[in-house]
Design an enzyme around this catalytic site. Structure first.
Site, short mmCIF file in Angstrom:
data_model
loop_
_atom_site.label_atom_id
_atom_site.label_comp_id
_atom_site.label_asym_id
_atom_site.label_seq_id
_atom_site.Cartn_x
_atom_site.Cartn_y
_atom_site.Cartn_z
N CYS A 147 0.83 -1.21 0.00
CA CYS A 147 0.00 0.00 0.00
C CYS A 147 0.86 1.26 0.00
O CYS A 147 1.91 1.30 0.62
CB CYS A 147 -0.91 -0.03 1.23
SG CYS A 147 -1.99 1.41 1.36
N CYS A 152 0.73 5.05 3.52
CA CYS A 152 1.71 5.62 4.46
C CYS A 152 3.07 4.99 4.16
O CYS A 152 3.16 3.92 3.55
CB CYS A 152 1.30 5.42 5.91
SG CYS A 152 0.83 3.76 6.37
N CYS A 211 -7.69 0.43 7.91
CA CYS A 211 -6.55 1.33 7.71
C CYS A 211 -6.06 1.83 9.07
O CYS A 211 -6.82 2.40 9.85
CB CYS A 211 -6.94 2.50 6.83
SG CYS A 211 -5.59 3.67 6.56
N GLN A 270 -7.47 22.64 8.78
CA GLN A 270 -6.12 22.40 9.26
C GLN A 270 -5.87 23.16 10.55
O GLN A 270 -6.20 24.33 10.68
CB GLN A 270 -5.12 22.85 8.19
CG GLN A 270 -3.67 22.57 8.56
CD GLN A 270 -2.74 22.99 7.44
OE1 GLN A 270 -3.11 23.80 6.62
NE2 GLN A 270 -1.55 22.45 7.43
N ASP A 295 -1.06 30.03 4.14
CA ASP A 295 -1.29 28.59 4.25
C ASP A 295 -1.59 28.05 2.86
O ASP A 295 -2.70 27.62 2.56
CB ASP A 295 -2.45 28.32 5.22
CG ASP A 295 -2.58 26.84 5.57
OD1 ASP A 295 -1.79 26.04 5.04
OD2 ASP A 295 -3.47 26.49 6.35
N CYS A 301 2.86 22.70 3.94
CA CYS A 301 2.79 21.24 3.89
C CYS A 301 3.85 20.66 2.97
O CYS A 301 3.84 19.47 2.69
CB CYS A 301 1.39 20.79 3.46
SG CYS A 301 0.93 21.35 1.81
#
Length: 469
Positions: A108, A111, A189, A313, A400, A427
């Site tokens: 997967c 992550c 998950c 966020q 942002d 990010c």
């Protein structure tokens, strides 16, 4: 005469062909062939969590390898300036290597760092930010604070976006395999809140029971493209969004009944229609199937309405407001940061290009009885220069932006209005470093750099930076 010209052209073409062959013959061959095995010392992690080493002075990226390890890898993909390797053997393992919790982790792509201890993950993320500042921004001697970790590095994500696919009679709901559009079937998950896993399970049962077909992006057939879930962390309210390839979907009433029976807290079920052949998840048309169009959540003392297309966020407050300032919040989303600023500032203005987010932001301001916050629908790259030309002089600017960072026009306008402070929430360390270098070269001092781990066990790292003029 014509024949002579023709012969000359033919001779010229033949000479050029011979010369090109000679050049190619003389050029050094790439020192690695596809499939060739290499022994590597892994010196760090790349921007997407892969191990990085060098072989014959060429960078090699090896998914699954960790800093400090000696590994054997084969050359899976050979690019112009680097190689993507496939891990074959860990010769010397890292002391920070652990067994991943997820049974489909290696297949997967959801992550990337479950095989690394959490303490080491936080340090790697700090180093990722520091390396980007130095390598991309050429910013030396900038102190990067230790990464603020999560209390719950598993089962934490309150927003789910699971692709749906089918093949060989099997329904697949989960995450894309690394660097592909092949869906890995996931039933539990490890980074999603359990309510989101429950949503996926109910939709899976509904599709099987009523023979609702998944969308096939190659053939353009089928119905269900994505399943989205949102869970209010503090309220427990749940939104389910079904992304479909067509307007009409059978048995939606049965789906609503199954969801509400199985999952207490479902307050909103919506359908988003995306008919385009695209990698973008959401289409422009969203309609309410059952319940309310938004769900509510809380951050601190403030309540927020969240819709299916809002960006939500949490960040830190580096603004240090005294109550007399004007604050401009670019890329404001649903107004989370804007409304926090408004509580402590004289005036706060949020700018956002997503219409549904601005609608939610205005509702959030009314719901929290905040009257000194305004919201403007538009592109920050277009609106900020207009505001600057109109004489707006904010004391604090909050940034942002999306992963691509700020457009230069936005940064130019910030420099022009000369705010006392800029708080940049990022990010993406690479675009953060680029934008910080631009502001640094034009008179802004980088005061604090604080990485925050909001997406544990993945390669993502959020960073909050305070700059002063």
């Amino acid at each position: 005469m014509a024949e002579t010209i023709k012969n000359k052209k033919a001779n010229k073409n033949q000479s050029e062909s011979i010369r090109k062959k000679e050049v190619l013959k003389a050029a050094p061959a790439f020192p690695v062939q596809k499939g060739q095995e290499m022994e590597l010392e892994i010196t760090g992690l790349g921007s997407t969590g892969e191990g990085v080493g060098r072989f014959r002075d060429i960078a090699v990226f090896v998914p699954g390898a960790l800093t400090g390890e000696k590994v054997r890898a084969s050359a899976a993909f050979i690019k112009k300036n680097f190689i993507i390797g496939k891990l074959q053997e860990i010769i010397t393992p890292s002391p920070h290597r652990i067994a991943p919790a997820c049974p489909v982790y290696e297949a997967c792509g959801g992550c990337q760092l479950q095989h690394l201890s959490y303490e080491a993950e936080l340090e790697e993320k700090r180093m990722q930010v520091k390396a980007a500042l130095e390598r991309i921004g050429h910013l030396r001697d900038i102190s990067v604070m230790p990464t603020i970790g999560s209390e719950h590095p598993f089962y934490y994500r309150n927003k789910m976006q699971f692709p749906v696919a089918g093949g060989k009679g099997r329904l697949q709901i989960g995450c894309f395999a690394l660097n592909t559009h092949r869906v890995i079937d996931v039933t539990d998950c490890c980074i999603q809140k359990q309510k989101n896993n429950e949503i996926a399970a109910v939709v899976r049962d509904w599709m099987k029971q009523y023979k609702i077909l998944p969308y096939d992006e190659d053939k353009g057939t089928g119905l269900i493209r994505h399943i989205m879930g949102r869970v209010g962390v503090h309220t427990g309210e749940i939104m389910v969004c079904l992304v479909t390839a067509r307007d009409t979907v059978p048995r939606l009433k049965e789906l609503v009944k199954m969801l509400k029976t199985a999952i207490p807290g479902v307050k909103s079920v919506v359908q988003n229609v995306n008919k385009r052949s695209t990698n973008v998840i959401l289409g422009e048309k969203t309609r309410l199937i059952a319940g309310e169009p938004t769900i509510k959540d809380k951050i601190g003392s403030l309540k927020f309405n969240i819709s299916a297309q809002s960006f939500f966020q949490v960040t830190l407050d580096f603004a240090e407001l005294k109550g007399t300032e004007t604050v401009v919040d670019l890329y404001c989303g649903t107004g989370t940061i804007t409304l926090f600023m408004a509580q402590k500032a004289k005036r706060a203005l949020g700018i956002e290009i997503v219409p549904s987010a601005i609608r939610d932001a205005k509702k959030n301001a009314v719901a929290n009885r905040i009257e000194n916050a305004d919201f403007l629908l538009g592109d920050a790259a277009e609106e900020m220069p207009k505001l600057a030309a109109g004489g707006l002089r904010p004391d604090v600017v909050i940034l942002d932006p999306p992963r691509a960072g700020c457009e230069e026009r936005v940064l130019e306008a910030i420099v022009k209005v000369k705010p006392g402070r800029v708080v940049y929430v990022s990010c993406n360390p690479a675009t953060l470093a680029r934008d910080l270098a631009y502001l640094y070269e034009r008179g802004f001092k980088i005061e604090k750099v604080q990485p925050c781990d909001m997406f544990s066990r993945t390669h993502h790292v959020e960073t909050v930076v305070k700059l002063t003029r």
